[in-house]
Design a protein around this motif. Sequence first.
Motif, mmCIF file in Angstrom:
data_model
loop_
_atom_site.group_PDB
_atom_site.id
_atom_site.type_symbol
_atom_site.label_atom_id
_atom_site.label_comp_id
_atom_site.label_asym_id
_atom_site.label_seq_id
_atom_site.Cartn_x
_atom_site.Cartn_y
_atom_site.Cartn_z
ATOM 1 N N LEU A 14 0.567 -1.527 0.048
ATOM 2 C CA LEU A 14 -0.042 0.017 0.197
ATOM 3 C C LEU A 14 0.865 1.409 0.082
ATOM 4 C CD1 LEU A 14 -2.465 -1.102 2.643
ATOM 5 C CD2 LEU A 14 -2.735 -1.206 0.309
ATOM 6 N N LEU A 17 0.358 3.899 -2.641
ATOM 7 C CA LEU A 17 -0.915 4.719 -2.827
ATOM 8 C C LEU A 17 -0.743 6.333 -3.064
ATOM 9 C CD1 LEU A 17 -3.393 2.288 -1.099
ATOM 10 C CD2 LEU A 17 -3.207 2.563 -3.618
ATOM 11 N N LEU A 21 -5.838 9.126 -1.376
ATOM 12 C CA LEU A 21 -6.523 7.913 -1.283
ATOM 13 C C LEU A 21 -6.583 7.289 0.291
ATOM 14 C CD1 LEU A 21 -6.064 5.841 -4.314
ATOM 15 C CD2 LEU A 21 -8.310 7.168 -3.604
ATOM 16 N N GLU A 24 -9.456 7.753 2.694
ATOM 17 C CA GLU A 24 -10.752 6.962 2.366
ATOM 18 C C GLU A 24 -10.363 5.403 2.627
ATOM 19 O OE1 GLU A 24 -12.827 5.728 -1.899
ATOM 20 O OE2 GLU A 24 -11.456 7.644 -1.673
ATOM 21 N N VAL A 25 -9.212 5.008 2.362
ATOM 22 C CA VAL A 25 -8.969 3.356 2.568
ATOM 23 C C VAL A 25 -8.928 3.310 4.160
ATOM 24 C CG1 VAL A 25 -7.498 1.604 2.516
ATOM 25 C CG2 VAL A 25 -7.572 3.065 0.479
ATOM 26 N N VAL A 111 -12.871 -2.541 -1.104
ATOM 27 C CA VAL A 111 -12.066 -1.433 -1.417
ATOM 28 C C VAL A 111 -10.551 -1.881 -1.939
ATOM 29 C CG1 VAL A 111 -10.703 0.114 -0.226
ATOM 30 C CG2 VAL A 111 -13.234 -0.282 0.773
ATOM 31 N N ILE A 112 -10.187 -2.893 -1.594
ATOM 32 C CA ILE A 112 -8.857 -3.390 -1.960
ATOM 33 C C ILE A 112 -8.934 -3.861 -3.509
ATOM 34 C CG2 ILE A 112 -9.155 -5.820 -1.314
ATOM 35 C CD1 ILE A 112 -6.414 -3.433 -0.463
ATOM 36 N N LEU A 115 -8.600 -0.979 -5.751
ATOM 37 C CA LEU A 115 -7.382 -0.292 -5.822
ATOM 38 C C LEU A 115 -6.268 -1.406 -6.561
ATOM 39 C CD1 LEU A 115 -6.803 0.299 -1.935
ATOM 40 C CD2 LEU A 115 -7.162 2.180 -3.688
ATOM 41 N N ILE A 116 -6.428 -2.367 -6.263
ATOM 42 C CA ILE A 116 -5.724 -3.407 -7.249
ATOM 43 C C ILE A 116 -5.874 -3.078 -8.851
ATOM 44 C CG2 ILE A 116 -5.348 -5.911 -7.772
ATOM 45 C CD1 ILE A 116 -5.699 -6.325 -4.896
ATOM 46 N N SER A 118 -7.099 -0.573 -10.307
ATOM 47 C CA SER A 118 -6.591 0.708 -10.826
ATOM 48 C C SER A 118 -5.139 1.035 -10.789
ATOM 49 C CB SER A 118 -7.698 1.647 -9.830
ATOM 50 O OG SER A 118 -7.420 1.654 -8.908
ATOM 51 N N HIS A 119 -4.260 0.301 -9.956
ATOM 52 C CA HIS A 119 -3.060 0.555 -9.898
ATOM 53 C C HIS A 119 -2.302 -0.454 -10.186
ATOM 54 C CE1 HIS A 119 -5.048 3.327 -7.087
ATOM 55 N NE2 HIS A 119 -3.976 4.204 -7.220
ATOM 56 N N MET A 122 0.380 -2.446 -7.762
ATOM 57 C CA MET A 122 -0.352 -3.420 -6.922
ATOM 58 C C MET A 122 -0.672 -4.733 -7.357
ATOM 59 S SD MET A 122 -2.929 -1.055 -4.185
ATOM 60 C CE MET A 122 -3.236 -2.541 -3.555
#
Length: 237
Positions: A14, A17, A21, A24-25, A111-112, A115-116, A118-119, A122
């Motif tokens: 993480l 990030l 963000l 929010e996370v 949530v996770i 993130l994965i 969009s990144h 990750m």
Amino acid sequence: MAIHPSLLLQFSLLKNLPPTLLPEVAAASSLKTFAKREVVLNKGAASVQLCFLLEGRLQATDFTLDGKEVGLYFVDEGGYFGEIAMLDGLAQPEIMIANKKSQVVLIPNSVIRGLILSHPAMTEAITTGLAKRIRAQSEQRQILSINNPMQRVCSQILSMQQPARQSDVSASVEWALADPPTHQELAMMVNLSRETVTRVFQILQSQSLVLREKDALIVSKPDVLQQVAKGLLDLTK
């Protein structure tokens, strides 16, 4: 228990990030404490979150067909677990137990996963981690196929060396394993009794092949230990 955004930066998955963000996370995440030997994740449980180990140590375990508990791998501080079930949406494939008092940060899958996806960094980290796990489990199966207990224990010790030093395993350069597993934890990994593992260590220590120093296990003669692991040297004679 809610967490502070800065806490997320302690986890390698993480830490890259965007700072915007993190609040929010963190708001969606929670912190939970587990006592020693408490079950953190149950095999067969539904996947609802990805777990990050903030403090302590965990061991993934499962059971053989005859009901014997087998240790699979360890999760150390900063690591994460539960990713297989998070990715495929199926039940947890193994049991996760706290080897000592541990604190775990829980981030919901909703949530996770976002993130994965969009990144890319990750995504790469998750897939690289899974590949490493598959390789380790393949090596573990090879170790379990060894019939001789002495060879099996020595092979397991050598397999726990840090990756950066893997090329030095055959060299006569001593190395240290920080926070080594107990005899019981090691016995679970190699599918032997604790008493058998203890007897093996007594022989290894009598030959000064391994030494206990504070919270570390010193492998003082890795080249000799590898000979034992390959069956080229018998210390019981």
